[in-house]
Design a protein around this motif. Structure first.
Motif, PDB file in Angstrom:
ATOM      1  N   SER A   1       5.076   5.810   9.147  1.00  0.00           N
ATOM      2  CA  SER A   1       3.978   6.713   9.502  1.00  0.00           C
ATOM      3  C   SER A   1       4.492   8.120   9.717  1.00  0.00           C
ATOM      4  CB  SER A   1       3.297   6.250  10.798  1.00  0.00           C
ATOM      5  OG  SER A   1       2.873   4.926  10.698  1.00  0.00           O
TER       6      SER A   1
ATOM      7  N   ASP B   1       0.852  -1.180   0.000  1.00  0.00           N
ATOM      8  CA  ASP B   1       0.000   0.000   0.000  1.00  0.00           C
ATOM      9  C   ASP B   1       0.892   1.235   0.000  1.00  0.00           C
ATOM     10  OD1 ASP B   1      -1.755   2.129   0.535  1.00  0.00           O
ATOM     11  OD2 ASP B   1      -3.027   0.890   1.827  1.00  0.00           O
TER      12      ASP B   1
ATOM     13  N   LYS C   1       6.254  -0.575   7.913  1.00  0.00           N
ATOM     14  CA  LYS C   1       5.357   0.568   7.723  1.00  0.00           C
ATOM     15  C   LYS C   1       6.033   1.859   8.161  1.00  0.00           C
ATOM     16  CE  LYS C   1       0.768   2.215   9.134  1.00  0.00           C
ATOM     17  NZ  LYS C   1       0.359   2.674   7.851  1.00  0.00           N
TER      18      LYS C   1
ATOM     19  N   ALA D   1      -0.425   4.227   2.079  1.00  0.00           N
ATOM     20  CA  ALA D   1      -0.268   4.035   3.523  1.00  0.00           C
ATOM     21  C   ALA D   1       1.189   3.774   3.908  1.00  0.00           C
ATOM     22  CB  ALA D   1      -1.143   2.881   3.998  1.00  0.00           C
ATOM     23  N   ARG D   2       2.087   3.717   2.899  1.00  0.00           N
ATOM     24  CA  ARG D   2       3.512   3.475   3.107  1.00  0.00           C
ATOM     25  C   ARG D   2       3.733   2.202   3.940  1.00  0.00           C
ATOM     26  NH1 ARG D   2       2.845   9.084   3.507  1.00  0.00           N
ATOM     27  NH2 ARG D   2       2.740   9.031   5.763  1.00  0.00           N
ATOM     28  N   SER D   3       3.232   1.095   3.402  1.00  0.00           N
ATOM     29  CA  SER D   3       3.305  -0.161   4.123  1.00  0.00           C
ATOM     30  C   SER D   3       3.371  -1.334   3.155  1.00  0.00           C
ATOM     31  CB  SER D   3       2.050  -0.300   4.994  1.00  0.00           C
ATOM     32  OG  SER D   3       1.942  -1.576   5.553  1.00  0.00           O
TER      33      SER D   3
END
Length: 140
Positions: free
Chosen positions: A91, A64, A89, A67-69
């Motif tokens: 955030s 994703d 991930k 969502a940087r994951s």
């Protein structure tokens, strides 16, 4: 089932950190333990080499970018576990601040849950420390 997780705060935007670590083939760019990564199956499988020349094969399960994951599974590795699933991930925690989380769960095969968790806890912690040090040295 055993698990391990760690996180580190980085004084850069999440987008900057994700640009470095978000590619499924980018481990050699920031993780000293992995000097080589080759992608196959349209970028969904990575073949890694560790410093001892042992092969690690991982499959991308979910990605994703927004969502940087991403989540991946180990298909083959010299680790005493099976059913390994891990997520990396990034955030946003501020304008020029982010947190990187690396977690996984797995079933030990020839060691205790505690030993398996300790192994991956060390890999995750050492990996994220190397990431932070590499970003600091590069002045990003």
């Amino acid at each position: 089932m055993a698990e391990a997780s760690t996180s580190i705060d980085i004084p850069l935007s999440a987008d900057q950190v994700w640009q470095l670590i978000g590619g499924f083939g980018s481990l050699p760019d920031w993780l000293p333990y992995i000097p080589k990564s080759e992608l196959s199956e349209g970028g969904r499988v990575r073949h890694l080499a560790n410093p001892n020349g042992e092969t690690i094969v991982e499959r991308l399960i979910a990605f994703d970018d927004a969502a940087r994951s991403y989540t991946y599974a180990i298909l083959k590795a010299p680790f005493p576990v099976k059913d390994y699933l891990s997520t990396l991930k990034v955030s946003e925690t501020g304008t020029k601040a982010s947190r990187v989380d690396w977690s996984g769960h797995f079933t030990p095969t020839t060691v205790s849950e505690k030993e398996a968790s300790k192994l991956f806890q060390g890999i995750y912690e050492d990996g994220l420390k190397a990431l932070a040090q590499g970003l600091e040295k590069s002045g990003k």
